[in-house]
Design a protein around this motif. Structure first.
Motif, PDB file in Angstrom:
ATOM      1  N   UNK A 172       0.824  -1.210   0.000  1.00  0.00           N
ATOM      2  CA  UNK A 172       0.000   0.000   0.000  1.00  0.00           C
ATOM      3  C   UNK A 172       0.857   1.258   0.000  1.00  0.00           C
ATOM      4  N   UNK A 173       1.948   1.250   0.767  1.00  0.00           N
ATOM      5  CA  UNK A 173       2.828   2.424   0.809  1.00  0.00           C
ATOM      6  C   UNK A 173       3.465   2.656  -0.556  1.00  0.00           C
ATOM      7  N   UNK A 174       3.865   1.575  -1.236  1.00  0.00           N
ATOM      8  CA  UNK A 174       4.481   1.713  -2.555  1.00  0.00           C
ATOM      9  C   UNK A 174       3.467   2.181  -3.598  1.00  0.00           C
ATOM     10  N   UNK A 175       2.226   1.716  -3.453  1.00  0.00           N
ATOM     11  CA  UNK A 175       1.212   2.020  -4.464  1.00  0.00           C
ATOM     12  C   UNK A 175       0.710   3.459  -4.378  1.00  0.00           C
ATOM     13  N   UNK A 176       0.737   4.057  -3.186  1.00  0.00           N
ATOM     14  CA  UNK A 176       0.140   5.383  -3.001  1.00  0.00           C
ATOM     15  C   UNK A 176       0.700   6.431  -3.969  1.00  0.00           C
ATOM     16  N   UNK A 177       2.027   6.610  -4.098  1.00  0.00           N
ATOM     17  CA  UNK A 177       2.511   7.626  -5.043  1.00  0.00           C
ATOM     18  C   UNK A 177       2.258   7.244  -6.497  1.00  0.00           C
ATOM     19  N   UNK A 178       2.297   5.956  -6.805  1.00  0.00           N
ATOM     20  CA  UNK A 178       2.065   5.521  -8.192  1.00  0.00           C
ATOM     21  C   UNK A 178       0.638   5.842  -8.613  1.00  0.00           C
ATOM     22  N   UNK A 179      -0.334   5.458  -7.774  1.00  0.00           N
ATOM     23  CA  UNK A 179      -1.736   5.707  -8.105  1.00  0.00           C
ATOM     24  C   UNK A 179      -2.046   7.200  -8.128  1.00  0.00           C
ATOM     25  N   UNK A 180      -1.451   7.955  -7.205  1.00  0.00           N
ATOM     26  CA  UNK A 180      -1.677   9.399  -7.192  1.00  0.00           C
ATOM     27  C   UNK A 180      -1.159  10.055  -8.469  1.00  0.00           C
ATOM     28  N   UNK A 181      -0.009   9.611  -8.929  1.00  0.00           N
ATOM     29  CA  UNK A 181       0.537  10.156 -10.176  1.00  0.00           C
ATOM     30  C   UNK A 181      -0.349   9.796 -11.366  1.00  0.00           C
ATOM     31  N   UNK A 182      -0.841   8.563 -11.384  1.00  0.00           N
ATOM     32  CA  UNK A 182      -1.699   8.139 -12.494  1.00  0.00           C
ATOM     33  C   UNK A 182      -3.019   8.906 -12.489  1.00  0.00           C
ATOM     34  N   UNK A 183      -3.569   9.152 -11.290  1.00  0.00           N
ATOM     35  CA  UNK A 183      -4.794   9.944 -11.208  1.00  0.00           C
ATOM     36  C   UNK A 183      -4.553  11.378 -11.678  1.00  0.00           C
ATOM     37  N   UNK A 184      -3.385  11.922 -11.359  1.00  0.00           N
ATOM     38  CA  UNK A 184      -3.035  13.270 -11.818  1.00  0.00           C
ATOM     39  C   UNK A 184      -2.955  13.309 -13.338  1.00  0.00           C
ATOM     40  N   UNK A 185      -2.280  12.326 -13.931  1.00  0.00           N
ATOM     41  CA  UNK A 185      -2.147  12.259 -15.388  1.00  0.00           C
ATOM     42  C   UNK A 185      -3.511  12.130 -16.055  1.00  0.00           C
ATOM     43  N   UNK A 186      -4.408  11.375 -15.428  1.00  0.00           N
ATOM     44  CA  UNK A 186      -5.743  11.167 -15.987  1.00  0.00           C
ATOM     45  C   UNK A 186      -6.655  12.370 -15.762  1.00  0.00           C
ATOM     46  N   UNK A 187      -6.259  13.252 -14.838  1.00  0.00           N
ATOM     47  CA  UNK A 187      -7.092  14.396 -14.510  1.00  0.00           C
ATOM     48  C   UNK A 187      -8.170  14.086 -13.492  1.00  0.00           C
ATOM     49  N   UNK A 188      -8.060  12.941 -12.796  1.00  0.00           N
ATOM     50  CA  UNK A 188      -9.093  12.503 -11.857  1.00  0.00           C
ATOM     51  C   UNK A 188      -8.727  12.753 -10.398  1.00  0.00           C
ATOM     52  N   UNK A 189      -7.560  13.333 -10.128  1.00  0.00           N
ATOM     53  CA  UNK A 189      -7.146  13.498  -8.740  1.00  0.00           C
ATOM     54  C   UNK A 189      -8.096  14.393  -7.947  1.00  0.00           C
ATOM     55  N   UNK A 190      -8.587  15.520  -8.488  1.00  0.00           N
ATOM     56  CA  UNK A 190      -9.558  16.316  -7.715  1.00  0.00           C
ATOM     57  C   UNK A 190     -10.830  15.535  -7.392  1.00  0.00           C
ATOM     58  N   UNK A 191     -11.320  14.752  -8.348  1.00  0.00           N
ATOM     59  CA  UNK A 191     -12.495  13.918  -8.093  1.00  0.00           C
ATOM     60  C   UNK A 191     -12.214  12.936  -6.961  1.00  0.00           C
ATOM     61  N   UNK A 192     -11.012  12.363  -6.978  1.00  0.00           N
ATOM     62  CA  UNK A 192     -10.641  11.369  -5.969  1.00  0.00           C
ATOM     63  C   UNK A 192     -10.530  12.014  -4.585  1.00  0.00           C
ATOM     64  N   UNK A 193      -9.804  13.134  -4.486  1.00  0.00           N
ATOM     65  CA  UNK A 193      -9.537  13.729  -3.169  1.00  0.00           C
ATOM     66  C   UNK A 193     -10.710  14.552  -2.631  1.00  0.00           C
ATOM     67  N   UNK A 194     -11.454  15.228  -3.528  1.00  0.00           N
ATOM     68  CA  UNK A 194     -12.499  16.148  -3.077  1.00  0.00           C
ATOM     69  C   UNK A 194     -13.880  15.505  -2.991  1.00  0.00           C
ATOM     70  N   UNK A 195     -14.078  14.392  -3.701  1.00  0.00           N
ATOM     71  CA  UNK A 195     -15.402  13.766  -3.719  1.00  0.00           C
ATOM     72  C   UNK A 195     -15.367  12.351  -3.149  1.00  0.00           C
TER      73      UNK A 195
END
Length: 550
Positions: free
Chosen positions: A457-480
């Motif tokens: 889980x610790x290793x996956x957190x930055x990878x998934x966050x970067x992928x969400x940023x690239x996809x443009x979904x990070x605000x949806x993930x963090x704010x909703x």
């Protein structure tokens, strides 16, 4: 006693690309690449290798550009629409799949895959092999011999001499005679217009060949068929030539080159991760060796001082992975056996049976500056609440993150995500060795499983966050998504109130409104009718009211 003949499987690659593309729903990976043709093609290949265990295997593809048949007949296959863009984009990946599986592939400018398969089948048969042609194309029946059969994996159907005669009424060698008369609409082979399959079978059964039929036209009845053959004799000869598979194409059979070999594991794993075929990746990639997955041994907290040492060892403001070990399925009433925590460099397991162990851990769980990483955060919140423990935000739920990145995928399990992003699997050998042997043994296998999950889980957190940023979904993930999960956990734990009386009142209002609408409809229609009857509704709309259908 003679030894059995080795078996060579020849795959009609181009045909199965089309079949997979149109048979399967439009699958996409997180980058938007359509992958259904690649997936269907690959699973077909793997099924053949797994279930039939051929000695040799070759995949034949059509090459780009016109073929010798186009030189004979410019309209050959002219009616076919262009290859869909979604399929065209997958072709390079299909070739990469074949290469990674270490399967020979053949293609040749000017020739179709059918011709290459026909040539290899004849050469392999002469070299002492039994041959299986994997295709659903009826044209291939002409290649059947005592040592060459046809197999359609989609229908799981085998075809030999008997099946050919049952379908066309003639032995394989005369299939092209029937094709010459009836034509083939899928390839735009004209045949003799006006003569269908049954008439063609009857004529060839009677006269043996197109040449003999045309030589004895005076014997043909009825007159209409004789006239068709007289007027279209050249079409019959041309169509037979177009339907005939060339068994002398420029390709050579080399037994050793076409023998089944192990796949290129690393190349295959990398490709499957790129395509996000995680189920195939798990089934094809062996369990990792202990040396490959060796990480610092997790500690086991057995007293409050050990818990305090773990808490003191964590750097400030770094993510903390929290993974629950449940006695059963997660949920409101799930029993928690322990908690695995990891900061990456240090992983520990906290047994939950003695609450004193948790006191030094509480500040970590309550720290608003430390991101808590969990897989299925809602289940984690529910389990901790039963212990009277609160897990404070901010949160990262790897399951929800993977769903946003791959909404069309069914499997969002932690091992699937770790296999795809980290190339890691649970250490199954270690887990089997650690299974408890009696009621008094500690289930170290489950404990190790939990700590390994926390380290992922610790290793996956930055990878998934970067992928969400690239996809443009990070605000949806963090704010909703993340703020919503505690709300859903509260609803699941507490339920929610229903205003039963209010619902009854609303129901009565809707019934009165519906009655008013029915009265209006009846007035417009000139009388009452059953609005739920399509037939009565059509009569009112199109006959009484004179509306024109769109």
């Amino acid at each position: 006693m003679t030894s059995p003949r080795p078996t060579l499987y020849l795959i009609d690659g181009s045909a199965y690309i089309y079949r997979a593309f149109f048979a399967l729903p439009a699958l996409n990976n997180s980058k938007g690449l359509q992958t259904n043709a690649v997936y269907g093609f690959m699973t077909t290949l793997l099924k053949i290798i797994r279930e039939h265990r051929p000695d040799g295997l070759v995949v034949a593809f059509d090459e780009k550009g016109p073929t010798l048949r186009h030189e004979e007949f410019k309209e050959y296959k002219a009616q076919r629409p262009p290859m869909p863009d979604g399929m065209k984009a997958q072709i390079p990946y299909i070739h990469r799949v074949v290469e990674a599986l270490n399967i020979p592939a053949v293609k040749q400018v000017g020739y179709e895959a059918d011709d290459l398969i026909g040539t290899l089948a004849r050469q392999a048969e002469q070299a002492g092999h039994d041959v299986v042609i994997v295709t659903g194309d009826k044209d291939m029946l002409q290649l059947i011999t005592p040592h060459v059969r046809i197999y359609d994996p989609v229908k799981d159907k085998w075809s030999g001499d008997a099946e050919c005669i049952a379908k066309f009424g003639v032995e394989p060698g005369r299939v092209v005679e029937i094709m010459g008369l009836m034509g083939d609409s899928s390839d735009n082979i004209p045949g003799v217009k006006g003569i269908g399959e049954k008439t063609a079978m009857k004529l060839i059964s009677q006269f043996g060949s197109i040449d003999e039929l045309l030589r004895r036209l005076d014997e043909v009845t009825p007159t209409r068929i004789k006239t068709l053959l007289t007027d279209q004799a050249d079409n019959a000869r041309l169509s037979r030539k177009l339907a005939t598979i060339d068994t002398q194409s420029p390709v050579e059979f080399h037994p050793e080159s076409y023998r089944i070999k192990p796949p290129h594991d690393e190349q295959l794993a990398e490709l499957l991760r790129e395509l996000e075929f995680t189920s195939l990746l798990k089934s094809l990639q062996p369990s990792p060796k202990q040396s490959e997955t060796k990480t610092p041994a997790p500690s086991i907290i057995e007293d409050e001082s050990a818990a305090q040492r773990f808490a003191d060892s964590l750097p400030q403001n770094t993510p903390l992975a929290v993974h629950c070990l449940f006695a059963g399925h997660p949920g409101v009433h799930a029993d928690l056996k322990g908690l695995a925590l990891s900061s990456g460099g240090h992983t520990t397991f906290v047994p939950i049976d003695i609450h004193a162990y948790m006191r030094p851990i509480m500040p970590l769980l309550h720290d608003p500056q430390r991101t808590k990483v969990a897989h299925d955060l809602k289940a984690t919140l529910l389990a901790l609440h039963r212990l009277g423990v609160t897990l404070a935000p901010p949160y990262v739920d790897t399951m929800v993150a993977d769903y946003l990145l791959n909404p069309n995928r069914r499997d969002h399990g932690l091992e699937t995500i770790a296999m795809e992003r980290l190339g890691e699997r649970f250490g199954s050998d270690k887990e089997q060795q650690a299974q408890p042997q009696s009621l008094f043994d500690v289930d170290t296998g489950s404990r190790d499983h939990a700590t390994e999950a926390a380290s992922w889980l610790v290793k996956l957190e930055p990878i998934l966050s970067n992928q969400l940023t690239e996809q443009g979904s990070l605000p949806l993930f963090t704010d909703v998504e993340m703020p919503l999960i505690p709300v859903l956990a509260d609803i699941e734990r507490n339920g929610f109130l229903l205003d039963v009386e209010g619902l009854h009142i609303l129901g009565k209002e809707l019934e009165r409104e519906l009655d008013r609408m029915m009265e209006t409809i009846a007035g417009l229609a000139g009388g009452e009718f059953n609005i739920n009857s399509p037939k009565q509704l059509a009569t009112v709309l199109f006959e009484k009211l004179g509306l024109k259908p769109l």
